[in-house]
Design a protein around this motif. Sequence first.
Motif: not given
Ligand code: MRU
Length: 343
Positions: A47-48, A234
């Motif tokens: 998650g970002a 995002a």
């Molecule tokens: O591959 P991941 O699980 O790290 O991907 C996460 C996402 O795509 C989330 O939707 C994004 O990071 C937003 S998190 C607040």
Amino acid sequence: MIIDTIRWNKTNVKLIDQRLLPGELKYVECFTDKDIYEAIKKMKVRGAPAIGVAGAYGVYLGARESKAKDIANFKKDLKKTIKYLAAARPTARNLFWALEEMEKVIIKYQDKSISLVKNMLFKKANDILKEDIKICRTLGKHGAKLFKKNSTVLTHCNAGGLATGGYGTALGVILSAAKKIKQVYADETRPVLQGGRLTVWELVKYKIPVILICDNMAASRMAEGKINAVVVGADRISSNGDTANKIGTYNLAILAKYHKIPFYVAAPVSTFDLLSKTGKDISIEERSPDEVRKMGNKNLTVKNVRVENPSFDVTPVKLITAIITERGVIQRPTRTKIKKVIE
Ligand code: MRU
């Protein structure tokens, strides 16, 4: 409701191993920048915003390990640490943003002692975590205003407390609007199942009604009028508003447009990348083919079949109704509107 996704734990960083949820809530301890790199790379933490926080602590842990005797060599060590951590995953802007924030601290205090720089890096990493929780709460409040009573909302992947310092972006909006939300639909989110494993786990914890669907079921639920809005997180937003998020987000945006359903992106300012002009400039992570071929150790297909596994896709800005940030909601985003809010 706050989840302790990643926390400082006296001498180390303690984080939830998200690969094991929902079956097991297990914490791992990271003592070095290498431990943090591995945790990000292997998606123990994901998650970002959460990997941004992890990256920041990674820089501090790297600084703590440095044996440099003078500030010039200490700076060289830190440069290496930052480069190393930046290579863990390529798409989420927040990781690079957090590393840049840590680098600013090094530059600001480069005339001071090594121990002072270490202390300031520790403080900065803690501040990034604290701020993230605050930002997500504010963003959630702004986003909640977009929902009417008895709304039914679809979300994709996991943009909740687990994907951030603890509150969430898209799920932060849902949490803040909980009294107005009748039903959440959670996309399973193949191949890593962040929706099925993590979003469902969180929503059950928050006692928000959730229905799990496979990714290919969204269109039929929309056609039946069961979904009033889509809200997603995002990983990186270009200066024109094109948005990289978990693979499958783009499909949902197209479906939402066709069914005249608002499509919202919720993200902190630290997710914006003003240096990328459009989504074409965003580097998309390609992950292991085995994520698609297998479920755990079980083969789902013919062994060694060729696989493509892009982890993210880019939703063109024209499909986005609004971007929800901690500084307010950018309706019908354009380059000019984004610049005004972000700069
Ligand atoms: O591959 P991941 O699980 O790290 O991907 C996460 C996402 O795509 C989330 O939707 C994004 O990071 C937003 S998190 C607040």
